[in-house]
Design an enzyme around this catalytic site. Sequence first.
Site, short mmCIF file in Angstrom:
data_model
loop_
_atom_site.label_atom_id
_atom_site.label_comp_id
_atom_site.label_asym_id
_atom_site.label_seq_id
_atom_site.Cartn_x
_atom_site.Cartn_y
_atom_site.Cartn_z
N HIS A 142 0.97 -1.04 0.01
CA HIS A 142 0.05 0.01 0.15
C HIS A 142 0.78 1.02 -0.01
O HIS A 142 1.85 1.49 0.68
CB HIS A 142 -0.90 -0.03 1.23
CG HIS A 142 -2.20 0.67 1.15
ND1 HIS A 142 -1.80 2.24 1.16
CD2 HIS A 142 -3.34 0.82 1.32
CE1 HIS A 142 -2.83 3.10 0.93
NE2 HIS A 142 -3.93 2.17 0.90
N ARG B 230 -6.01 10.87 -0.55
CA ARG B 230 -5.42 11.68 -1.96
C ARG B 230 -6.66 11.90 -2.69
O ARG B 230 -6.68 12.95 -3.55
CB ARG B 230 -4.42 10.63 -2.54
CG ARG B 230 -3.09 10.37 -1.94
CD ARG B 230 -2.44 9.50 -2.63
NE ARG B 230 -2.85 8.04 -2.08
CZ ARG B 230 -2.57 6.89 -2.66
NH1 ARG B 230 -2.50 6.95 -3.99
NH2 ARG B 230 -3.16 5.84 -2.11
#
Length: 263
Positions: A82, A102
Amino acid sequence: SPAVELILNEHGNCAGAILFNLETEEYLVVKAKAVVMATGGSGRLHIQGFMTTNHYGATGDGIVIAYRAGVPICFLHTVQYHPTGVVFTEQAEGILITEKFRGAGANLLNIDGQQFVNEREPRDVEAASIIKECIVKGKGVPTPTGKLGIWLDSPMIEMLSGEGTVEREFPGKHILYERFGIDIAKEPMLIYPTLHYQNGGLEFKNDGTTCVPGLFVAGEVGGGIHGENRLMGNSLLDIMVFGRISGRSAAAFAKDSFKDGKL
């Protein structure tokens, strides 16, 4: 009581497992007409020294004991990192920072405050870019614990969506960092790729069966569902879909197909 070995009977059927009682230190033989292997991944092996999001039991034991029983493996050379795992503070190291940050507008920034990757790229691209920025280009941010990281600019979310957005939309992470005196609405997070998912594992068929009669697979321990890579958001395919399929197959096998015999 963790399983340490699978049991096969004289017909080659998986007929149970040997368990180890951690409190009494006794070995137990548990017989079964069908066994479902659902032991998860192997992130706690800390491959190449990476931190991990995985729980402490994710050490690949299921793959090993099923392989010893005769089940082949596939795609075991590939694991997923990740891209945004906590690298500071040390107490929270490896914890996953969701892609929602994000998506909400937080940028990945190097030590010079520069963006170096499109934040909407797939995980493998994001993770590789972060590692390259830190290790190859020397643009990582040194942490107080001697590691390198990249800024995840969470305060940008407040600039885009208004004051209080981070605490409202990401309460868990806001509370986590608050414990260490960091307000992520005002200070960016230091992140680095963290071992997250095991793409490879045991070979099995679309009905959950393996080449060993009576042994079924569900979840991350199974290999091949996603091939050598996995897109975000679909890991539950392993658990929800094959949990149901393998459970049904195991029940049907126990009822109609199990061949009893000497262990």
